[in-house]
Scaffold this motif. Structure first.
Motif, PDB file in Angstrom:
ATOM      1  N   TYR A   1       0.830  -1.204   0.000  1.00 12.18           N
ATOM      2  CA  TYR A   1       0.000   0.000   0.000  1.00 12.18           C
ATOM      3  C   TYR A   1       0.866   1.256   0.000  1.00 12.18           C
TER       4      TYR A   1
ATOM      5  N   ASN B   1       1.110   4.198  -2.958  1.00 12.87           N
ATOM      6  CA  ASN B   1       0.962   5.631  -2.718  1.00 12.87           C
ATOM      7  C   ASN B   1       2.170   6.410  -3.204  1.00 12.87           C
TER       8      ASN B   1
ATOM      9  N   ILE C   1       2.310  10.287  -3.415  1.00 13.01           N
ATOM     10  CA  ILE C   1       1.883  10.628  -2.049  1.00 13.01           C
ATOM     11  C   ILE C   1       2.990  10.262  -1.065  1.00 13.01           C
TER      12      ILE C   1
ATOM     13  N   ILE D   1       0.048   9.435   4.854  1.00 10.74           N
ATOM     14  CA  ILE D   1      -1.035   8.448   4.805  1.00 10.74           C
ATOM     15  C   ILE D   1      -1.653   8.323   6.197  1.00 10.74           C
TER      16      ILE D   1
ATOM     17  N   ASN E   1      -5.953   4.145   7.501  1.00 13.62           N
ATOM     18  CA  ASN E   1      -5.944   3.448   6.211  1.00 13.62           C
ATOM     19  C   ASN E   1      -5.297   2.076   6.334  1.00 13.62           C
TER      20      ASN E   1
END
Length: 271
Positions: free
Chosen positions: A32, A36, A41, A46, A50
């Protein structure tokens, strides 16, 4: 993850159970993070929630797969209609409601141990080397999820003996080797940090003992009574298990022993 990526320290320093599920959740989280990064990102931006949602989703999807494996096992033994009924009942058991939305080991443990049962059944009916290898692989993952998973080695051994009428041959040794290698690869610090693991055992033993009335002289019958209670398996479930165990002594249904030997051993050890 921060310690692993910045200090190259992959030891979770956690000894309540083996570390495979921690690594598994970390791997899912890493995917993940990289996703990102590709989107531009910053990982530090984050939201932590999440990761919680992501890991819970992984557990939920595993619960669905677990139900499917139960369907496959029941279909192999009976037929499609009974398999649909049993898997539907399994989908509404407390296991899924309690553990499918939290990042603990129980769902993964149940999933991998059920796969051990599935391939042990394949050993009994077909006995091919690939079934021994896969059973050994998933046994290693089961033990890597919780130490009590070692009891499921009895399913492979039972299936092997029922199939071959002997204890040791090349296939069962290969299966045992695969199990050991899988556990070492998925839980390396269980061996590399053995000193701290051993030092943690007295604390774990104290926590474990709180669940049982060790002062009771009739502890065996006390635990048997608890097993029948609604907070555990319940009266109907236990009676069905005992009926199935008795039925398994019929040569036509002796494969049922593959399912019940781990439970029998576990109960005898606890009691």
């Amino acid at each position: 993850l921060y310690r692993a990526f910045n200090n190259f320290d992959f030891n979770p320093y956690f000894y309540d159970w083996p570390n495979f599920i921690i690594y598994l959740n970390a791997f899912v989280s890493s995917l993940y993070i990289f996703y990102n990064i590709i989107l531009g990102i910053n990982p530090e931006e984050i939201p932590h929630i999440n990761f919680v949602i992501l890991i819970r989703t992984a557990a939920l999807l595993t619960s669905i797969l677990h139900t499917y494996i139960i369907f496959r096992i029941t279909k192999k033994i009976y037929n499609v209609n009974i398999a649909l009924l049993i898997s539907a009942v399994a989908a509404f058991t407390p296991l899924y409601f309690v553990y499918s939305t939290i990042a603990k080991a129980e769902i993964w443990f149940s999933f991998f141990s059920t796969l051990v049962l599935y391939f042990s059944l394949a050993i009994y009916f077909k006995g091919k080397l690939k079934h021994y290898i896969l059973a050994g692989l998933f046994l290693g993952l089961t033990i890597g999820s919780k130490f009590t998973g070692i009891l499921f080695c009895s399913t492979i051994i039972t299936a092997h003996i029922l199939k071959n009428k002997l204890l040791i041959n090349r296939k069962i040794l290969i299966s045992a080797l695969i199990t050991c290698l899988t556990f070492i690869i998925t839980c390396p610090y269980t061996l590399f940090d053995l000193k701290n693991l051993i030092s943690a055992l007295p604390v774990l033993n104290e926590i474990w003992s709180e669940n049982f009335d060790v002062s009771n002289k009739n502890i065996y019958f006390s635990n048997l009574k608890n097993l029948f209670s609604s907070s555990q398996l319940g009266l109907i479930s236990v009676l069905l298990i005992f009926i199935s165990i008795i039925k398994s002594f019929n040569k036509k249904f002796n494969y049922l022993l593959i399912f019940f030997v781990p439970s029998i051993i576990y109960f005898l050890l606890i009691s």
